[in-house]
Design a protein around this motif. Structure first.
Motif, PDB file in Angstrom:
ATOM      1  N   ILE A   1     -46.603  11.158  35.907  1.00 35.93           N
ATOM      2  CA  ILE A   1     -46.192  10.142  36.888  1.00 35.93           C
ATOM      3  C   ILE A   1     -47.230   9.030  36.953  1.00 35.93           C
ATOM      4  O   ILE A   1     -46.884   7.842  36.969  1.00 35.93           O
ATOM      5  CB  ILE A   1     -45.949  10.788  38.266  1.00 35.93           C
ATOM      6  N   ALA A   2     -48.498   9.394  36.964  1.00 29.47           N
ATOM      7  CA  ALA A   2     -49.574   8.385  37.024  1.00 29.47           C
ATOM      8  C   ALA A   2     -49.528   7.454  35.812  1.00 29.47           C
ATOM      9  O   ALA A   2     -49.881   6.279  35.913  1.00 29.47           O
ATOM     10  CB  ALA A   2     -50.927   9.068  37.113  1.00 29.47           C
ATOM     11  N   GLU A   3     -49.073   7.959  34.673  1.00 27.65           N
ATOM     12  CA  GLU A   3     -48.994   7.167  33.443  1.00 27.65           C
ATOM     13  C   GLU A   3     -47.590   6.613  33.203  1.00 27.65           C
ATOM     14  O   GLU A   3     -47.301   6.092  32.123  1.00 27.65           O
ATOM     15  CB  GLU A   3     -49.428   8.027  32.257  1.00 27.65           C
ATOM     16  N   SER A   4     -46.706   6.713  34.194  1.00 27.51           N
ATOM     17  CA  SER A   4     -45.320   6.233  34.101  1.00 27.51           C
ATOM     18  C   SER A   4     -44.595   6.792  32.883  1.00 27.51           C
ATOM     19  O   SER A   4     -43.877   6.092  32.182  1.00 27.51           O
ATOM     20  CB  SER A   4     -45.267   4.702  34.093  1.00 27.51           C
ATOM     21  N   ARG A   5     -44.767   8.104  32.631  1.00 24.04           N
ATOM     22  CA  ARG A   5     -44.083   8.770  31.523  1.00 24.04           C
ATOM     23  C   ARG A   5     -43.009   9.736  32.009  1.00 24.04           C
ATOM     24  O   ARG A   5     -42.431  10.474  31.229  1.00 24.04           O
ATOM     25  CB  ARG A   5     -45.092   9.541  30.654  1.00 24.04           C
ATOM     26  N   MET A   6     -42.709   9.722  33.311  1.00 21.39           N
ATOM     27  CA  MET A   6     -41.718  10.616  33.910  1.00 21.39           C
ATOM     28  C   MET A   6     -40.638   9.769  34.560  1.00 21.39           C
ATOM     29  O   MET A   6     -40.938   8.913  35.405  1.00 21.39           O
ATOM     30  CB  MET A   6     -42.409  11.500  34.958  1.00 21.39           C
ATOM     31  N   TYR A   7     -39.388   9.979  34.150  1.00 21.31           N
ATOM     32  CA  TYR A   7     -38.279   9.169  34.655  1.00 21.31           C
ATOM     33  C   TYR A   7     -37.241  10.050  35.325  1.00 21.31           C
ATOM     34  O   TYR A   7     -37.045  11.202  34.934  1.00 21.31           O
ATOM     35  CB  TYR A   7     -37.653   8.342  33.525  1.00 21.31           C
ATOM     36  N   GLY A   8     -36.583   9.490  36.325  1.00 24.16           N
ATOM     37  CA  GLY A   8     -35.553  10.223  37.039  1.00 24.16           C
ATOM     38  C   GLY A   8     -34.324   9.376  37.267  1.00 24.16           C
ATOM     39  O   GLY A   8     -34.366   8.145  37.164  1.00 24.16           O
ATOM     40  N   VAL A   9     -33.228  10.061  37.565  1.00 24.11           N
ATOM     41  CA  VAL A   9     -31.967   9.414  37.932  1.00 24.11           C
ATOM     42  C   VAL A   9     -31.641   9.869  39.343  1.00 24.11           C
ATOM     43  O   VAL A   9     -31.624  11.066  39.626  1.00 24.11           O
ATOM     44  CB  VAL A   9     -30.803   9.804  36.990  1.00 24.11           C
ATOM     45  N   TRP A  10     -31.387   8.895  40.219  1.00 24.24           N
ATOM     46  CA  TRP A  10     -31.021   9.179  41.599  1.00 24.24           C
ATOM     47  C   TRP A  10     -29.577   8.790  41.846  1.00 24.24           C
ATOM     48  O   TRP A  10     -29.127   7.729  41.430  1.00 24.24           O
ATOM     49  CB  TRP A  10     -31.918   8.398  42.561  1.00 24.24           C
ATOM     50  N   ASP A  11     -28.880   9.670  42.523  1.00 26.73           N
ATOM     51  CA  ASP A  11     -27.540   9.407  43.018  1.00 26.73           C
ATOM     52  C   ASP A  11     -27.731   9.243  44.517  1.00 26.73           C
ATOM     53  O   ASP A  11     -27.847  10.233  45.246  1.00 26.73           O
ATOM     54  CB  ASP A  11     -26.612  10.578  42.692  1.00 26.73           C
ATOM     55  N   GLY A  12     -27.837   7.994  44.963  1.00 25.76           N
ATOM     56  CA  GLY A  12     -28.250   7.746  46.345  1.00 25.76           C
ATOM     57  C   GLY A  12     -29.670   8.266  46.508  1.00 25.76           C
ATOM     58  O   GLY A  12     -30.540   7.970  45.693  1.00 25.76           O
TER      59      GLY A  12
END
Length: 165
Positions: free
Chosen positions: A73-84
């Motif tokens: 997360i600190a290196e912006s290598r973790m991505y997510g998808v949010w439904d709301g």
């Protein structure tokens, strides 16, 4: 499987995209958001996705995983998808190297790809992986690799089997 840099094309066969009526229909009309996870995001939601995708973990493994997640997360290598407000999918990549013609090249190793079971079949995986490939290419990775659970899906996004024993 490996993929040259750049976003792949092609359908994932997973049904309608954002706002479609596939899956549970719970979010019809609501758009999905794909973004990097931030330090303030709820990591329990990420751990819940991991539990449902990969099974239970011991306390020691959980703590090690949390440390790895925080670094990604600190290196912006973790991505997510949010439904709301709900995290319904996530994936990360690792900063790796691959030797080609005697020269070390940057390579992104994709891992931890997971979609909430109740959210599958709505194109969330395609949206997540397309965004992740775009980010990896923008960051200078000419190659990405992964170990696919299903080759068809990843092949539709541009990955192909490579190498062997």
């Amino acid at each position: 499987m490996s993929q040259p840099g750049g976003a792949g094309t092609g359908g994932d066969g997973a049904g309608p995209g954002p706002g479609g009526s596939g899956g549970s229909g719970r979010s019809a009309g609501r758009s999905l958001t794909v973004r990097a996870l931030h330090a303030g995001d709820d990591l329990d939601a990420e751990l819940d996705l991991r539990l449902r995708a990969f099974g239970p973990m011991t306390g020691a493994v959980r703590e090690e995983l949390l440390a790895d997640l925080r670094a990604a997360i600190a290196e912006s290598r973790m991505y997510g998808v949010w439904d709301g407000p709900q995290l319904v999918g996530s994936a990360r990549y690792f900063d790796l190297r691959q030797w080609w013609c005697g020269k070390s090249q940057p390579m992104a190793g994709v891992g931890g790809v997971k979609i909430a079971p109740e959210a599958r079949g709505r194109g969330i995986g395609k949206k997540l992986m397309t965004a992740l490939v775009t980010v990896m290419a923008e960051r200078g990775y000419p190659l990405s690799v992964l170990y696919p659970a299903t080759a068809y899906f990843y092949r539709s996004l541009g990955w192909e089997l490579a190498g062997g024993h």
